[in-house]
Motif scaffolding. Sequence first.
Motif, PDB file in Angstrom:
ATOM      1  N   TRP A 142       0.831  -1.211   0.000  1.00  0.00           N
ATOM      2  CA  TRP A 142       0.000   0.000   0.000  1.00  0.00           C
ATOM      3  C   TRP A 142       0.868   1.265   0.000  1.00  0.00           C
ATOM      4  CZ3 TRP A 142      -4.603   0.480  -1.761  1.00  0.00           C
ATOM      5  CH2 TRP A 142      -5.516  -0.565  -1.680  1.00  0.00           C
ATOM      6  N   ALA A 143       1.948   1.271   0.751  1.00  0.00           N
ATOM      7  CA  ALA A 143       2.842   2.436   0.759  1.00  0.00           C
ATOM      8  C   ALA A 143       3.390   2.689  -0.642  1.00  0.00           C
ATOM      9  CB  ALA A 143       3.985   2.221   1.751  1.00  0.00           C
ATOM     10  N   THR A 144       3.783   1.628  -1.328  1.00  0.00           N
ATOM     11  CA  THR A 144       4.287   1.773  -2.694  1.00  0.00           C
ATOM     12  C   THR A 144       3.179   2.244  -3.631  1.00  0.00           C
ATOM     13  OG1 THR A 144       5.922   0.034  -2.303  1.00  0.00           O
ATOM     14  CG2 THR A 144       5.460   0.587  -4.598  1.00  0.00           C
ATOM     15  N   LEU A 145       1.975   1.692  -3.470  1.00  0.00           N
ATOM     16  CA  LEU A 145       0.847   2.120  -4.304  1.00  0.00           C
ATOM     17  C   LEU A 145       0.610   3.623  -4.167  1.00  0.00           C
ATOM     18  CD1 LEU A 145      -1.627  -0.831  -3.694  1.00  0.00           C
ATOM     19  CD2 LEU A 145      -0.721  -0.106  -5.909  1.00  0.00           C
ATOM     20  N   TYR A 146       0.649   4.120  -2.939  1.00  0.00           N
ATOM     21  CA  TYR A 146       0.448   5.555  -2.734  1.00  0.00           C
ATOM     22  C   TYR A 146       1.574   6.366  -3.371  1.00  0.00           C
ATOM     23  CZ  TYR A 146      -3.083   4.054   0.650  1.00  0.00           C
ATOM     24  OH  TYR A 146      -4.168   3.473   1.265  1.00  0.00           O
ATOM     25  N   ASP A 147       2.798   5.871  -3.252  1.00  0.00           N
ATOM     26  CA  ASP A 147       3.940   6.556  -3.857  1.00  0.00           C
ATOM     27  C   ASP A 147       3.840   6.613  -5.376  1.00  0.00           C
ATOM     28  OD1 ASP A 147       5.074   7.028  -1.375  1.00  0.00           O
ATOM     29  OD2 ASP A 147       6.504   5.348  -1.515  1.00  0.00           O
ATOM     30  N   LEU A 148       3.254   5.578  -5.981  1.00  0.00           N
ATOM     31  CA  LEU A 148       3.141   5.499  -7.441  1.00  0.00           C
ATOM     32  C   LEU A 148       1.900   6.203  -7.981  1.00  0.00           C
ATOM     33  CD1 LEU A 148       4.120   1.746  -7.958  1.00  0.00           C
ATOM     34  CD2 LEU A 148       5.563   3.759  -8.300  1.00  0.00           C
ATOM     35  N   SER A 149       1.101   6.751  -7.080  1.00  0.00           N
ATOM     36  CA  SER A 149      -0.142   7.408  -7.475  1.00  0.00           C
ATOM     37  C   SER A 149       0.007   8.913  -7.406  1.00  0.00           C
ATOM     38  CB  SER A 149      -1.287   6.973  -6.549  1.00  0.00           C
ATOM     39  OG  SER A 149      -1.496   5.587  -6.646  1.00  0.00           O
ATOM     40  N   LYS A 150      -0.527   9.581  -8.409  1.00  0.00           N
ATOM     41  CA  LYS A 150      -0.498  11.044  -8.351  1.00  0.00           C
ATOM     42  C   LYS A 150      -1.641  11.558  -7.485  1.00  0.00           C
ATOM     43  CE  LYS A 150      -2.912  11.805 -12.740  1.00  0.00           C
ATOM     44  NZ  LYS A 150      -2.803  12.324 -14.074  1.00  0.00           N
ATOM     45  N   ASP A 151      -2.629  10.688  -7.249  1.00  0.00           N
ATOM     46  CA  ASP A 151      -3.753  11.060  -6.402  1.00  0.00           C
ATOM     47  C   ASP A 151      -4.377   9.775  -5.863  1.00  0.00           C
ATOM     48  OD1 ASP A 151      -5.597  12.782  -5.170  1.00  0.00           O
ATOM     49  OD2 ASP A 151      -6.994  12.634  -6.847  1.00  0.00           O
ATOM     50  N   TRP A 152      -4.860   9.815  -4.632  1.00  0.00           N
ATOM     51  CA  TRP A 152      -5.575   8.672  -4.066  1.00  0.00           C
ATOM     52  C   TRP A 152      -6.516   9.157  -2.975  1.00  0.00           C
ATOM     53  CZ3 TRP A 152      -5.084   7.388   1.099  1.00  0.00           C
ATOM     54  CH2 TRP A 152      -3.986   7.917   1.771  1.00  0.00           C
ATOM     55  N   SER A 153      -7.564   8.383  -2.761  1.00  0.00           N
ATOM     56  CA  SER A 153      -8.501   8.704  -1.689  1.00  0.00           C
ATOM     57  C   SER A 153      -9.045   7.408  -1.113  1.00  0.00           C
ATOM     58  CB  SER A 153      -9.646   9.575  -2.208  1.00  0.00           C
ATOM     59  OG  SER A 153     -10.416   8.864  -3.153  1.00  0.00           O
ATOM     60  N   ARG A 154      -9.521   7.483   0.119  1.00  0.00           N
ATOM     61  CA  ARG A 154     -10.090   6.315   0.797  1.00  0.00           C
ATOM     62  C   ARG A 154     -11.398   6.733   1.455  1.00  0.00           C
ATOM     63  NH1 ARG A 154      -6.378   2.758   4.400  1.00  0.00           N
ATOM     64  NH2 ARG A 154      -6.186   1.695   2.404  1.00  0.00           N
ATOM     65  N   THR A 155     -12.405   5.888   1.288  1.00  0.00           N
ATOM     66  CA  THR A 155     -13.691   6.068   1.943  1.00  0.00           C
ATOM     67  C   THR A 155     -13.996   4.783   2.692  1.00  0.00           C
ATOM     68  OG1 THR A 155     -14.438   7.428   0.092  1.00  0.00           O
ATOM     69  CG2 THR A 155     -16.137   6.584   1.565  1.00  0.00           C
ATOM     70  N   THR A 156     -14.507   4.893   3.917  1.00  0.00           N
ATOM     71  CA  THR A 156     -14.834   3.701   4.707  1.00  0.00           C
ATOM     72  C   THR A 156     -16.219   3.842   5.310  1.00  0.00           C
ATOM     73  OG1 THR A 156     -13.913   4.585   6.756  1.00  0.00           O
ATOM     74  CG2 THR A 156     -12.411   3.361   5.328  1.00  0.00           C
ATOM     75  N   TRP A 157     -16.852   2.712   5.569  1.00  0.00           N
ATOM     76  CA  TRP A 157     -18.077   2.711   6.354  1.00  0.00           C
ATOM     77  C   TRP A 157     -18.319   1.334   6.944  1.00  0.00           C
ATOM     78  CZ3 TRP A 157     -18.411   2.798   1.010  1.00  0.00           C
ATOM     79  CH2 TRP A 157     -19.204   1.846   0.392  1.00  0.00           C
ATOM     80  N   MET A 158     -19.157   1.312   7.999  1.00  0.00           N
ATOM     81  CA  MET A 158     -19.494   0.070   8.690  1.00  0.00           C
ATOM     82  C   MET A 158     -20.962  -0.228   8.480  1.00  0.00           C
ATOM     83  SD  MET A 158     -17.716  -0.454  12.307  1.00  0.00           S
ATOM     84  CE  MET A 158     -16.959   1.058  12.820  1.00  0.00           C
ATOM     85  N   GLY A 159     -21.271  -1.501   8.527  1.00  0.00           N
ATOM     86  CA  GLY A 159     -22.653  -1.918   8.423  1.00  0.00           C
ATOM     87  C   GLY A 159     -23.059  -2.185   6.999  1.00  0.00           C
ATOM     88  N   PRO A 160     -24.284  -2.591   6.825  1.00  0.00           N
ATOM     89  CA  PRO A 160     -24.723  -2.994   5.499  1.00  0.00           C
ATOM     90  C   PRO A 160     -24.898  -1.851   4.528  1.00  0.00           C
ATOM     91  CG  PRO A 160     -26.541  -3.105   7.047  1.00  0.00           C
ATOM     92  CD  PRO A 160     -25.311  -2.766   7.837  1.00  0.00           C
TER      93      PRO A 160
END
Length: 167
Positions: A142-160
């Motif tokens: 994941w650290a390498t993926l972020y380094d190789l990306s010019k942009d990234w974002s993460r969204t999370t949620w719990m439940g159905p």
Amino acid sequence: MYSYDEVEASTITHRASAEYKAFRVAVGEKRLLEQPSDLRFWRPTNIGFLTRKVHMNSFKNQSHGKNYIVIDELTPASGEYKHIFELLSKISLKAEKTQEVLSFWVLQREDGDKTAFLVFTSYVERDYWALFNAQTEIQDHWATLYDLSKDWSRTTWMGPGLGFLGR
């Protein structure tokens, strides 16, 4: 009523409809979107899996409906598409061997322009996400993926949330 069996139905027919145009006017007037929406389609790659049959009884601390869902969007830096694809494949192989990972599904833009990846993952619960991602190999990928990306974002949620996966 429109049929959305084909991409053209949504990208051309739907956007030409009176309903869609009224929606866009209302959204603009009320300034509901900070920036224009991106309605291009995502298509599955050959990386990952969407659902896994799991017997929830095997997870003693699991409360029904507490799945943890993570969406990562990665935009490769110039020339890094193939490397990112390979790293996502490696994480996927590890996820397939981990019962607590319920989904690890990688999509890319419909037009194949290789400008972005969307990684949909779901876990039995948040703690299992933390355990899976605490593995040194996964952290490094994941650290390498972020380094190789010019942009990234993460969204999370719990439940159905809305909808369902599998039946």
